[in-house]
Design a protein around this motif. Structure first.
Motif, PDB file in Angstrom:
ATOM      1  N   LEU A   1       0.801  -1.216   0.000  1.00 20.56           N
ATOM      2  CA  LEU A   1       0.000   0.000   0.000  1.00 20.56           C
ATOM      3  C   LEU A   1       0.843   1.279   0.000  1.00 20.56           C
ATOM      4  CD1 LEU A   1      -2.921   0.974  -0.034  1.00 20.56           C
ATOM      5  CD2 LEU A   1      -2.926   0.894   2.465  1.00 20.56           C
ATOM      6  N   PRO A   2       1.934   1.357   0.791  1.00 15.01           N
ATOM      7  CA  PRO A   2       2.742   2.587   0.752  1.00 15.01           C
ATOM      8  C   PRO A   2       3.499   2.774  -0.563  1.00 15.01           C
ATOM      9  CG  PRO A   2       3.077   1.397   2.805  1.00 15.01           C
ATOM     10  CD  PRO A   2       2.335   0.480   1.893  1.00 15.01           C
ATOM     11  N   GLY A   3       3.778   1.690  -1.318  1.00 12.83           N
ATOM     12  CA  GLY A   3       4.543   1.775  -2.555  1.00 12.83           C
ATOM     13  C   GLY A   3       5.080   0.410  -2.955  1.00 12.83           C
ATOM     14  N   SER A   4       6.346   0.133  -2.595  1.00 12.46           N
ATOM     15  CA  SER A   4       6.938  -1.178  -2.837  1.00 12.46           C
ATOM     16  C   SER A   4       8.058  -1.402  -1.833  1.00 12.46           C
ATOM     17  CB  SER A   4       7.467  -1.290  -4.263  1.00 12.46           C
ATOM     18  OG  SER A   4       8.413  -0.265  -4.543  1.00 12.46           O
ATOM     19  N   ARG A   5       8.440  -2.689  -1.657  1.00 12.72           N
ATOM     20  CA  ARG A   5       9.434  -3.035  -0.653  1.00 12.72           C
ATOM     21  C   ARG A   5      10.268  -4.215  -1.117  1.00 12.72           C
ATOM     22  NH1 ARG A   5       8.701  -7.748   1.471  1.00 12.72           N
ATOM     23  NH2 ARG A   5      10.150  -7.353   3.161  1.00 12.72           N
ATOM     24  N   ALA A   6      11.428  -4.391  -0.447  1.00 19.81           N
ATOM     25  CA  ALA A   6      12.288  -5.555  -0.634  1.00 19.81           C
ATOM     26  C   ALA A   6      13.104  -5.701   0.644  1.00 19.81           C
ATOM     27  CB  ALA A   6      13.191  -5.394  -1.853  1.00 19.81           C
ATOM     28  N   ARG A   7      13.729  -6.881   0.817  1.00 18.29           N
ATOM     29  CA  ARG A   7      14.587  -7.106   1.978  1.00 18.29           C
ATOM     30  C   ARG A   7      15.932  -7.609   1.483  1.00 18.29           C
ATOM     31  NH1 ARG A   7      12.116  -7.664   7.053  1.00 18.29           N
ATOM     32  NH2 ARG A   7      10.310  -8.544   5.977  1.00 18.29           N
ATOM     33  N   VAL A   8      17.013  -7.080   2.070  1.00 22.00           N
ATOM     34  CA  VAL A   8      18.358  -7.420   1.623  1.00 22.00           C
ATOM     35  C   VAL A   8      19.245  -7.760   2.817  1.00 22.00           C
ATOM     36  CG1 VAL A   8      18.170  -5.875  -0.371  1.00 22.00           C
ATOM     37  CG2 VAL A   8      19.224  -5.040   1.737  1.00 22.00           C
ATOM     38  N   ARG A   9      20.360  -8.414   2.531  1.00 23.25           N
ATOM     39  CA  ARG A   9      21.399  -8.646   3.530  1.00 23.25           C
ATOM     40  C   ARG A   9      22.687  -8.047   2.998  1.00 23.25           C
ATOM     41  NH1 ARG A   9      21.127 -14.001   4.236  1.00 23.25           N
ATOM     42  NH2 ARG A   9      22.666 -14.418   2.622  1.00 23.25           N
ATOM     43  N   TYR A  10      23.269  -7.125   3.782  1.00 22.86           N
ATOM     44  CA  TYR A  10      24.526  -6.500   3.393  1.00 22.86           C
ATOM     45  C   TYR A  10      25.674  -7.492   3.562  1.00 22.86           C
ATOM     46  CZ  TYR A  10      21.847  -2.148   4.043  1.00 22.86           C
ATOM     47  OH  TYR A  10      20.907  -1.155   3.977  1.00 22.86           O
ATOM     48  N   THR A  11      26.828  -7.108   3.057  1.00 21.35           N
ATOM     49  CA  THR A  11      27.987  -7.993   3.137  1.00 21.35           C
ATOM     50  C   THR A  11      28.467  -8.217   4.564  1.00 21.35           C
ATOM     51  OG1 THR A  11      29.397  -6.062   2.686  1.00 21.35           O
ATOM     52  CG2 THR A  11      28.817  -7.464   0.815  1.00 21.35           C
ATOM     53  N   ASP A  12      28.083  -7.354   5.509  1.00 18.57           N
ATOM     54  CA  ASP A  12      28.471  -7.563   6.907  1.00 18.57           C
ATOM     55  C   ASP A  12      27.458  -8.419   7.659  1.00 18.57           C
ATOM     56  OD1 ASP A  12      26.353  -5.823   7.210  1.00 18.57           O
ATOM     57  OD2 ASP A  12      27.407  -4.436   8.543  1.00 18.57           O
ATOM     58  N   GLY A  13      26.440  -8.921   6.955  1.00 19.77           N
ATOM     59  CA  GLY A  13      25.435  -9.775   7.571  1.00 19.77           C
ATOM     60  C   GLY A  13      24.187  -9.049   8.035  1.00 19.77           C
ATOM     61  N   THR A  14      24.190  -7.726   8.032  1.00 20.35           N
ATOM     62  CA  THR A  14      23.032  -6.952   8.471  1.00 20.35           C
ATOM     63  C   THR A  14      21.874  -7.124   7.498  1.00 20.35           C
ATOM     64  OG1 THR A  14      24.428  -5.303   9.550  1.00 20.35           O
ATOM     65  CG2 THR A  14      22.187  -4.631   8.987  1.00 20.35           C
ATOM     66  N   VAL A  15      20.677  -7.357   8.043  1.00 21.58           N
ATOM     67  CA  VAL A  15      19.466  -7.467   7.231  1.00 21.58           C
ATOM     68  C   VAL A  15      18.708  -6.148   7.309  1.00 21.58           C
ATOM     69  CG1 VAL A  15      17.269  -8.681   6.925  1.00 21.58           C
ATOM     70  CG2 VAL A  15      19.327  -9.956   7.598  1.00 21.58           C
ATOM     71  N   ALA A  16      18.291  -5.645   6.162  1.00 17.03           N
ATOM     72  CA  ALA A  16      17.580  -4.368   6.097  1.00 17.03           C
ATOM     73  C   ALA A  16      16.362  -4.501   5.195  1.00 17.03           C
ATOM     74  CB  ALA A  16      18.496  -3.264   5.568  1.00 17.03           C
ATOM     75  N   GLU A  17      15.307  -3.789   5.552  1.00 15.38           N
ATOM     76  CA  GLU A  17      14.124  -3.709   4.692  1.00 15.38           C
ATOM     77  C   GLU A  17      14.144  -2.368   3.977  1.00 15.38           C
ATOM     78  OE1 GLU A  17       9.465  -4.891   4.891  1.00 15.38           O
ATOM     79  OE2 GLU A  17      10.186  -3.627   6.530  1.00 15.38           O
ATOM     80  N   LEU A  18      13.952  -2.394   2.667  1.00 12.84           N
ATOM     81  CA  LEU A  18      13.919  -1.199   1.845  1.00 12.84           C
ATOM     82  C   LEU A  18      12.489  -0.929   1.417  1.00 12.84           C
ATOM     83  CD1 LEU A  18      16.902  -2.084  -0.537  1.00 12.84           C
ATOM     84  CD2 LEU A  18      17.013  -1.077   1.748  1.00 12.84           C
ATOM     85  N   VAL A  19      12.056   0.322   1.522  1.00 15.57           N
ATOM     86  CA  VAL A  19      10.694   0.690   1.152  1.00 15.57           C
ATOM     87  C   VAL A  19      10.736   1.941   0.290  1.00 15.57           C
ATOM     88  CG1 VAL A  19       8.380   1.258   1.956  1.00 15.57           C
ATOM     89  CG2 VAL A  19       9.817  -0.262   3.315  1.00 15.57           C
ATOM     90  N   GLU A  20      10.039   1.877  -0.833  1.00 14.85           N
ATOM     91  CA  GLU A  20       9.863   3.031  -1.713  1.00 14.85           C
ATOM     92  C   GLU A  20       8.450   3.560  -1.513  1.00 14.85           C
ATOM     93  OE1 GLU A  20      10.858   2.977  -6.210  1.00 14.85           O
ATOM     94  OE2 GLU A  20       8.679   2.655  -6.100  1.00 14.85           O
ATOM     95  N   HIS A  21       8.319   4.802  -1.101  1.00 17.98           N
ATOM     96  CA  HIS A  21       6.997   5.387  -0.890  1.00 17.98           C
ATOM     97  C   HIS A  21       6.532   6.088  -2.164  1.00 17.98           C
ATOM     98  CE1 HIS A  21       6.471   5.500   3.714  1.00 17.98           C
ATOM     99  NE2 HIS A  21       7.370   4.577   3.413  1.00 17.98           N
ATOM    100  N   ARG A  22       5.303   5.826  -2.530  1.00 21.21           N
ATOM    101  CA  ARG A  22       4.671   6.518  -3.641  1.00 21.21           C
ATOM    102  C   ARG A  22       3.249   6.882  -3.215  1.00 21.21           C
ATOM    103  NH1 ARG A  22       9.141   6.947  -4.755  1.00 21.21           N
ATOM    104  NH2 ARG A  22      10.252   6.343  -6.662  1.00 21.21           N
ATOM    105  N   PRO A  23       2.755   8.054  -3.624  1.00 23.88           N
ATOM    106  CA  PRO A  23       1.408   8.457  -3.194  1.00 23.88           C
ATOM    107  C   PRO A  23       0.334   7.606  -3.849  1.00 23.88           C
ATOM    108  CG  PRO A  23       2.318  10.031  -4.761  1.00 23.88           C
ATOM    109  CD  PRO A  23       3.424   9.074  -4.439  1.00 23.88           C
ATOM    110  N   GLN A  24      -0.708   7.329  -3.088  1.00 28.36           N
ATOM    111  CA  GLN A  24      -1.898   6.720  -3.653  1.00 28.36           C
ATOM    112  C   GLN A  24      -2.651   7.768  -4.485  1.00 28.36           C
ATOM    113  OE1 GLN A  24      -3.117   3.432  -3.383  1.00 28.36           O
ATOM    114  NE2 GLN A  24      -1.013   3.086  -2.674  1.00 28.36           N
ATOM    115  N   PRO A  25      -3.454   7.335  -5.454  1.00 31.49           N
ATOM    116  CA  PRO A  25      -4.204   8.320  -6.252  1.00 31.49           C
ATOM    117  C   PRO A  25      -4.994   9.275  -5.368  1.00 31.49           C
ATOM    118  CG  PRO A  25      -4.415   6.129  -7.221  1.00 31.49           C
ATOM    119  CD  PRO A  25      -3.695   5.948  -5.913  1.00 31.49           C
ATOM    120  N   GLY A  26      -4.753  10.555  -5.562  1.00 33.70           N
ATOM    121  CA  GLY A  26      -5.452  11.574  -4.791  1.00 33.70           C
ATOM    122  C   GLY A  26      -4.834  11.892  -3.450  1.00 33.70           C
ATOM    123  N   GLU A  27      -3.786  11.143  -3.036  1.00 32.06           N
ATOM    124  CA  GLU A  27      -3.169  11.395  -1.726  1.00 32.06           C
ATOM    125  C   GLU A  27      -2.269  12.628  -1.789  1.00 32.06           C
ATOM    126  OE1 GLU A  27      -0.333   9.286   1.682  1.00 32.06           O
ATOM    127  OE2 GLU A  27      -0.615   8.313  -0.275  1.00 32.06           O
TER     128      GLU A  27
END
Length: 283
Positions: free
Chosen positions: A122-148
């Motif tokens: 609903l906010p846009g799109s997302r993915a989850r990654v693991r960096y080379t040091d082992g850290t796990v992070a969630e990435l989120v791209e925000h995009r407006p909903q129509p009319g928001e």
């Protein structure tokens, strides 16, 4: 005659001061706190009081595991009535990115592994990654909903900002230079501050955007490596917000651990040591 633009009916309590993250000058790194939905209003109030910053988004996402999210400064509160999954608990931080595809391309080139490919939410799109040091992070791209349209918090304004809340990452002394380089790439910004504090266990500090990297083989790493939150302040924070946690009296000057009033363990640094964390990225 052209049709009027479609308007999406968003869930109750939904607001975003910046519904389109494409306007960000660089990725926005957020600490994460996983809580029960019944605690969300209280936690929002606590972090607004702590940082002097009003919440800038609140997003009920009923079709995505029944989650409700709120951001206050550099803290992301993730609330649910369901138990959190193992991968949600292992995710160290969240990153709001200007463009998800471009961010994943940059991270893959730096050796990151995509654990969960992009999906539309609903906010846009997302993915989850693991960096080379082992850290796990969630990435989120925000995009407006129509009319928001951009909408500020409906809650009253709060006082001026003090202290600054940062995401904390502790590494060994030998891994410190590589960690600084990694997060400069991941967050698309150069190191803002770099300090060395001498003592029984020398400590190196670097701020990269809203991230504090602590490099040492002393107790700041060996006994508190899992502390993911740091506060930079010039006031005795523990008197108002928590209780100090002893580290056998061998922590460097200007630094101590505090259990915040809402139960989170945080590292507190006296701002006089010279840390200059960057502000939240904007357009």
């Amino acid at each position: 005659m052209s049709a009027a633009p479609r308007t999406t009916v968003l869930p109750d309590r939904w607001f975003r001061a910046n519904p389109d993250s494409a306007a960000l000058s660089r990725p926005r790194l957020l600490a994460r706190s996983l809580i029960h939905l019944a605690e969300l209003d209280e936690r929002i109030g606590f972090y607004e009081e702590l940082t002097g910053t009003a919440a800038d988004l609140r997003m009920p996402i009923p079709d995505f595991g029944g989650l409700e999210l709120a951001a206050v400064g550099n803290m992301l509160l993730i609330a649910s009535v369901r138990p959190f999954t193992d991968i949600q608990r292992r995710t160290a931080h969240s990153v709001i990115v200007p463009a998800l595809t471009a961010q994943l391309k940059r991270l893959r080139a730096a050796g990151a592994t995509v654990l969960e490919p992009p999906e539309t939410i609903l906010p846009g799109s997302r993915a989850r990654v693991r960096y080379t040091d082992g850290t796990v992070a969630e990435l989120v791209e925000h995009r407006p909903q129509p009319g928001e349209l951009p909408r500020p918090s409906p809650r009253p304004a709060v006082r001026g900002a003090e202290p600054v809340l940062l995401v904390r990452r502790a590494v060994s002394a030998s891994a410190f230079p590589a960690a600084v380089a990694l997060y400069e790439t991941a967050l698309g910004t150069r190191c803002d501050t770099r300090l060395r504090l001498d003592g029984a266990f020398p400590v190196e500090l670097a701020t990269v955007g809203s991230l504090l990297i602590v490099g040492t083989d002393g107790p700041e790493f060996t006994r508190s490596a899992d502390v993911g939150l740091a506060l930079v302040t010039t006031v005795p924070l523990e008197r108002a917000y928590g209780l100090p946690v002893p580290l056998d009296g061998i922590a460097p000057a200007g630094r101590h651990l505090v259990v915040l009033r809402e139960g989170t363990l945080a590292e507190v640094w006296d701002g006089s040591v010279g840390l200059r964390p960057a502000t939240t990225p904007g357009p």
